[in-house]
Design a protein around this motif. Structure first.
Motif, PDB file in Angstrom:
ATOM      1  N   LEU A 165       0.904  -5.494  -5.777  1.00 17.04           N
ATOM      2  CA  LEU A 165      -0.480  -5.829  -5.436  1.00 17.04           C
ATOM      3  C   LEU A 165      -1.004  -4.924  -4.322  1.00 17.04           C
ATOM      4  O   LEU A 165      -2.103  -4.378  -4.433  1.00 17.04           O
ATOM      5  CB  LEU A 165      -0.568  -7.296  -5.001  1.00 17.04           C
ATOM      6  CG  LEU A 165      -0.750  -8.314  -6.118  1.00 17.04           C
ATOM      7  CD1 LEU A 165      -0.781  -9.717  -5.541  1.00 17.04           C
ATOM      8  CD2 LEU A 165      -2.045  -8.033  -6.879  1.00 17.04           C
ATOM      9  N   VAL A 166      -0.203  -4.762  -3.283  1.00 15.97           N
ATOM     10  CA  VAL A 166      -0.645  -3.939  -2.154  1.00 15.97           C
ATOM     11  C   VAL A 166      -0.913  -2.522  -2.631  1.00 15.97           C
ATOM     12  O   VAL A 166      -1.939  -1.922  -2.311  1.00 15.97           O
ATOM     13  CB  VAL A 166       0.413  -3.949  -1.028  1.00 15.97           C
ATOM     14  CG1 VAL A 166       0.069  -2.901   0.022  1.00 15.97           C
ATOM     15  CG2 VAL A 166       0.492  -5.320  -0.395  1.00 15.97           C
TER      16      VAL A 166
ATOM     17  N   ARG B 156      -1.619  -1.529  -5.592  1.00 18.54           N
ATOM     18  CA  ARG B 156      -2.782  -1.557  -6.459  1.00 18.54           C
ATOM     19  C   ARG B 156      -4.062  -1.536  -5.627  1.00 18.54           C
ATOM     20  O   ARG B 156      -4.975  -0.765  -5.875  1.00 18.54           O
ATOM     21  CB  ARG B 156      -2.708  -2.828  -7.304  1.00 18.54           C
ATOM     22  CG  ARG B 156      -3.644  -2.904  -8.449  1.00 18.54           C
ATOM     23  CD  ARG B 156      -3.212  -1.957  -9.551  1.00 18.54           C
ATOM     24  NE  ARG B 156      -4.208  -1.930 -10.602  1.00 18.54           N
ATOM     25  CZ  ARG B 156      -4.258  -2.821 -11.595  1.00 18.54           C
ATOM     26  NH1 ARG B 156      -3.342  -3.753 -11.688  1.00 18.54           N
ATOM     27  NH2 ARG B 156      -5.197  -2.741 -12.499  1.00 18.54           N
ATOM     28  N   VAL B 157      -4.059  -2.375  -4.596  1.00 18.74           N
ATOM     29  CA  VAL B 157      -5.246  -2.444  -3.729  1.00 18.74           C
ATOM     30  C   VAL B 157      -5.494  -1.092  -3.077  1.00 18.74           C
ATOM     31  O   VAL B 157      -6.612  -0.590  -3.069  1.00 18.74           O
ATOM     32  CB  VAL B 157      -5.058  -3.539  -2.657  1.00 18.74           C
ATOM     33  CG1 VAL B 157      -6.146  -3.423  -1.599  1.00 18.74           C
ATOM     34  CG2 VAL B 157      -5.074  -4.905  -3.296  1.00 18.74           C
TER      35      VAL B 157
ATOM     36  N   GLN C 289      -6.664   1.348  -5.683  1.00 18.19           N
ATOM     37  CA  GLN C 289      -7.971   0.954  -6.219  1.00 18.19           C
ATOM     38  C   GLN C 289      -9.075   1.262  -5.233  1.00 18.19           C
ATOM     39  O   GLN C 289     -10.150   1.712  -5.612  1.00 18.19           O
ATOM     40  CB  GLN C 289      -7.993  -0.540  -6.542  1.00 18.19           C
ATOM     41  CG  GLN C 289      -7.115  -0.930  -7.702  1.00 18.19           C
ATOM     42  CD  GLN C 289      -7.831  -0.853  -9.025  1.00 18.19           C
ATOM     43  OE1 GLN C 289      -9.050  -0.874  -9.048  1.00 18.19           O
ATOM     44  NE2 GLN C 289      -7.103  -0.762 -10.107  1.00 18.19           N
TER      45      GLN C 289
END
Lengths: 345, 318
Positions: free
Chosen positions: B301-302, B304-305, B308
């Protein structure tokens, strides 16, 4: 847009995490902040390790321990490997050493694996005791001993005699033990033989091993019922042998003709007891064992329990005997059809 | 520098710093050298098997049998010791046995071209079964203190297993960064057929890696037996999943061709510290089980963030 959602969910996740930690911390300070009215002034931390966490037997021990912890101003960490893996347990002991707990109480699943970690704990100045099962004497200061072999031997024979007609009990009886080399069982057998002299009508016709194998216990019991047609009773003295022997009697249709007794937990034997195949199950009081363990830990930390001590004040249990480096719980309980419903472990 | 900040290593370092900061606020005692030394002593077996796992994953393979190989090697050592053979000789035999087990994995994978997932899934069960069979699932303990020092002894304050780990890490790093063999690994992992047509001995590389993996499992088994003072058939249970998690967490691609030793080392440290902290603070051992999965998800998630936000910014700046 997508990034925002991910970001949001991450933040939410972190908040949950933070919430958890905040909650746990509050709990911690609340428990440390409440001064106990008991005479044990300083709060101590005791880490209690069962052989396997989540087993009803040990859970019931932990309930007693929790009770004593409340009474004695002890912060209790009850934790152990759910797999029963002793290497995992050794890891946990190392963590408790790093945390600097005051006392570690161990029920060693494998003394050889846990020994080095227990020694490290002692080297770090932490008091180490064993409970439920023992380890090498140089790895712990005291053992909280659930029942003496003599008490267990006597209870087993008395329970069998009761089923077979009390003092006038008569008939052939046999023992299904664990392995022929099992130290605990051999001690019990020694005292059982002595106790059997009290009942001249009972004749011991054999001692057979089951090697901690329920199937073997089943077939050994079957064989013995065939070999001794007048067999009246079987002592199945390991928690694995007991259900094996009970199943053999049940399948042979000899319920109420051949009696079986032994050591086990109520849950393991409940169905046999309710069906009437098994009349009595012998065990020590597990809650009291946990309770006494915490009492011993507290006394050891306070310096009230030292080598050479002969008694230990143990709260609601009263005064308990200390023999050598063993703190004796003493006393067995017998589960029967009447009371087994009251015990859930 | 900018590229590094977006790399997996940077994410792991970030998470590690966040974790240690949180730990320091919540449990100051956790973040002391003494505590860390004590807690680290159980990490090394996983750490040393994670490195060959990285190399295998980099060629697009996988080895699910490492936990079982550790068990079987440990049991071999135990059984020899039981027959009166010095545990040091037993250790050498165990490492050789590990190499042989790894080689048999390699033979099926490289010569018979069976998918590594299937081969090692089968040998995972087979090796564990053999270990249970030949030891009758008994624990074999009672090794002399001299043998136990293999894992508990220290040199200049550093436990011996750390040196083993350092040696394996440095060799792996050297091979990947400098040696021709390392380029072969990347080439095979990127596109196996292209590698084969360009003359790379694909089968031999595979054989070597799986054999090496087995031998290193033998070393891990020796260290484990020495530390636990017991050889038992349930040794190293679940080790393969932990090793794979560390490798993937470290940024290696499960499809092969991509991976860094530094990433795996950081992944290992992050897994270790998170687990230790969680069970330290919440005092519930079973939480350990969910940490692995949670960590992987948080890391992804990190990352990806971070990537992104970069992708999001790009059009506005362009």
């Amino acid at each position: 847009m997508k990034a925002k959602w991910i970001g949001l969910s991450l933040v939410a996740g972190l908040m949950v995490l933070g919430g958890c930690s905040g909650g746990a911390k509050e709990g911690d300070t609340a428990s440390t902040g409440s001064p106990d009215t008991g005479n044990s002034s300083k709060k101590i931390t005791v880490a209690m390790l069962p052989k396997k966490k989540g087993v009803p037997y040990f859970t019931s021990c932990s309930e007693g321990a929790q009770q004593a912890a409340k009474e004695l101003n002890v912060e209790l960490i009850y934790d152990g490997p759910t797999s029963g893996d002793p290497a995992e347990a050794a890891k946990m002991i190392d963590q408790w050493i790093a945390q600097g707990v005051d006392v570690i109480a161990v029920s060693p699943n494998d003394p050889a694996v846990l020994g080095p970690a227990m020694k490290r704990a002692r080297d770090a100045g932490i008091k180490v005791i064993t409970w439920d099962a023992d380890a090498a004497p140089d790895t712990r200061e005291f053992l909280v001993n659930q029942a003496t072999p003599e008490e267990i031997g006597n209870s087993l024979v008395d329970a069998m005699a009761k089923d077979l007609g009390g003092d006038k009990a008569a008939g052939e009886v046999a023992i299904v033990t664990a392995a022929l080399t099992a130290a605990n069982q051999n001690e019990w057998i020694k005292f059982m033989k002595t106790r059997l002299e009290k009942y001249p009508g009972l004749k011991l016709v054999g001692v057979k091993p089951s090697n901690e194998d329920q199937k073997l216990a089943f077939s050994v019991s079957q064989d013995m019922m065939k070999a001794y047609p007048n067999l009246k009773g079987i002592f199945a003295i390991s928690s694995v042998a007991f259900p094996g022997a009970a199943e053999a009697i049940k399948q042979a249709g000899k319920t109420d003709k051949v009696f079986v007794t032994g050591l086990s937990t109520p849950n393991d034997m409940r169905s046999y007891v309710n069906e009437g195949v098994v009349k009595s199950v012998i065990l020590w009081n597990t809650k009291d064992l946990g309770y006494l363990t915490i009492c011993a830990a507290r006394a050891l930390a306070d310096g009230d329990l030292k080598s050479g001590a002969t008694t230990l004040k143990a709260g609601r249990l009263g005064e308990k005997k200390v023999v050598g480096d063993n703190v004796m719980l003493g006393g067995t309980i017998t589960f029967t059809k009447e009371n087994i419903g009251d015990f859930d472990f | 520098m900018k590229a590094f900040l977006r790399s997996r290593e940077a994410v792991l370092i970030l998470l590690l710093i966040a974790l240690l900061l949180m730990a320091w606020l919540m449990e100051p005692r956790f973040v002391t050298i003494r505590s860390q030394m004590l807690l680290a002593s159980h990490l090394w077996e996983l750490a040393i098997v994670a490195i060959p796992m990285l190399l295998i994953i980099m060629i697009g393979g996988i080895d699910l049998s490492i936990g079982a190989m550790v068990a079987l090697c440990g049991v071999v050592l135990g059984l020899l010791f039981e027959r009166g053979i010095s545990p040091f000789i037993g250790a050498l035999v165990a490492i050789a046995a590990g190499g042989f087990l790894g080689m048999s994995n390699g033979w099926f994978i490289a010569k018979l071209r069976v998918h590594p997932l299937i081969v090692t899934l089968a040998t995972m069960a087979a090796f564990r079964g053999i270990a249970e069979g030949i030891s009758l699932a008994r624990p074999i303990s009672g090794y002399p203190d001299t043998f136990q020092t293999l894992s508990q002894g220290k040199m200049v304050g550093i436990p011996y297993p750390v040196f083993v780990f350092a040696l394996i890490v440095l060799s792996a790093w050297f091979v990947l960064a400098k040696a021709r063999f390392g380029r072969w690994i990347v080439a095979i992992g990127t596109e196996e057929n292209v590698a084969r047509f360009s003359g790379i001995p694909v089968a031999r590389v595979k054989m070597i890696l799986y054999t090496l993996c087995g031998a290193i499992c033998g070393i891990a088994a020796v260290l484990l037996v020495a530390r636990n003072n017991t050889a038992k058939a349930d040794l190293g249970m679940g080790l393969e999943l932990e090793a794979i998690t560390a490798v993937v967490l470290g940024g290696a691609s499960i499809d092969g061709g991509k991976g860094k030793v530094l990433g795996v080392a950081l992944g290992l440290i992050l897994i270790h510290e998170t687990r230790q902290f969680v069970s330290w603070h919440w005092k519930q051992n079973e939480l350990n089980l969910i940490v692995l999965g949670a960590l992987l998800i948080v890391t992804l998630l990190v990352e990806r963030v971070l990537s992104q936000t970069r992708a999001f910014k790009m059009p506005t700046t362009a």
